[in-house]
Motif scaffolding. Structure first.
Motif, PDB file in Angstrom:
ATOM      1  N   GLU A  20      29.276  -8.745  26.927  1.00 58.84           N
ATOM      2  CA  GLU A  20      30.076  -9.138  25.770  1.00 58.84           C
ATOM      3  C   GLU A  20      30.467  -7.904  24.978  1.00 58.84           C
ATOM      4  OE1 GLU A  20      26.618 -10.544  22.724  1.00 58.84           O
ATOM      5  OE2 GLU A  20      27.448 -12.193  23.895  1.00 58.84           O
ATOM      6  N   ASN A  49      24.115  -9.587  27.185  1.00 56.41           N
ATOM      7  CA  ASN A  49      23.335 -10.548  26.403  1.00 56.41           C
ATOM      8  C   ASN A  49      22.159 -11.082  27.216  1.00 56.41           C
ATOM      9  OD1 ASN A  49      24.373 -12.507  28.105  1.00 56.41           O
ATOM     10  ND2 ASN A  49      25.818 -13.335  26.608  1.00 56.41           N
ATOM     11  N   GLU A  50      21.390 -12.015  26.607  1.00 61.69           N
ATOM     12  CA  GLU A  50      20.181 -12.551  27.251  1.00 61.69           C
ATOM     13  C   GLU A  50      20.485 -13.351  28.509  1.00 61.69           C
ATOM     14  OE1 GLU A  50      21.678 -15.132  24.083  1.00 61.69           O
ATOM     15  OE2 GLU A  50      20.853 -13.145  23.942  1.00 61.69           O
ATOM     16  N   LYS A  51      21.740 -13.830  28.668  1.00 61.99           N
ATOM     17  CA  LYS A  51      22.124 -14.566  29.872  1.00 61.99           C
ATOM     18  C   LYS A  51      22.575 -13.623  30.983  1.00 61.99           C
ATOM     19  CE  LYS A  51      23.809 -18.474  27.185  1.00 61.99           C
ATOM     20  NZ  LYS A  51      25.002 -19.242  26.806  1.00 61.99           N
ATOM     21  N   GLY A  52      22.626 -12.345  30.672  1.00 61.95           N
ATOM     22  CA  GLY A  52      23.067 -11.369  31.653  1.00 61.95           C
ATOM     23  C   GLY A  52      24.569 -11.192  31.660  1.00 61.95           C
ATOM     24  N   GLU A  53      25.250 -11.761  30.678  1.00 66.10           N
ATOM     25  CA  GLU A  53      26.706 -11.663  30.594  1.00 66.10           C
ATOM     26  C   GLU A  53      27.081 -10.459  29.734  1.00 66.10           C
ATOM     27  OE1 GLU A  53      27.465 -15.365  28.723  1.00 66.10           O
ATOM     28  OE2 GLU A  53      27.435 -16.496  30.599  1.00 66.10           O
TER      29      GLU A  53
END
Length: 167
Positions: A144, A138-142
């Motif tokens: 999923e 995702n955009e946070k670099g996490e």
């Protein structure tokens, strides 16, 4: 005779006999001025005012396809052909060829892009339909994992792309 008419006759004889001018057509306009040209007179000149036509053995350069004087109807004179500069015509043809080559190159590039998009959409569709878990960043670099709803949306999007790109 008046001196004015003598000048007119002398001018007419000079115009008719001048080989340097290469004039094939001689006519009088509505002001009785004599004109000589290798092009036919304008359409508004009556047939009776045409003093000389091209001879059958010596057609004018610009109107070589003109019919013989006996074949020309009184109100149907041949259209004057436009003179085309050979260099200008060659440049025009080169420009048309370049444009055609650019169009062909652009069409080939677009076709290659469609094939690439089709292959990517089919690969994505195979992965989505395989049943394996799919993870995205995702955009946070996490990382999923796609749930069933996200998987269905991605599957539909991949099908739409494949349908539009794979022709």
């Amino acid at each position: 005779m008046h001196s004015c008419s003598l000048f007119a006759i002398a001018g007419l004889l000079l115009a008719l006999s001048s080989p340097a001018a290469h004039a094939q057509w001689v006519w009088k306009d509505n002001r009785n001025q004599v004109h000589a040209s290798d092009l036919p007179p304008p359409r508004d000149i009556p047939d009776k005012n045409i003093l000389q036509r091209p001879t059958p053995g010596n057609p004018p350069r610009a109107a070589a396809a003109a019919p013989a004087p006996s074949a020309v109807a009184s109100d149907a004179r041949p259209e004057p052909r436009q003179r085309v500069d050979p260099e200008l015509e060659a440049r025009r043809q080169r420009a048309e060829q370049e444009q055609a080559a650019q169009r062909k190159t652009e069409e080939a590039r677009q076709a290659a892009q469609r094939i690439e998009n089709c292959n990517r959409a089919r690969d994505a569709l195979r992965q989505l339909e395989s049943g394996m878990r799919i993870a995205r960043i995702n955009e946070k670099g996490e990382r999923e994992i796609l749930d069933d709803q996200a998987r269905a949306a991605e599957t539909q999007r991949a099908r739409d792309v494949a349908a539009s790109e794979c022709r």
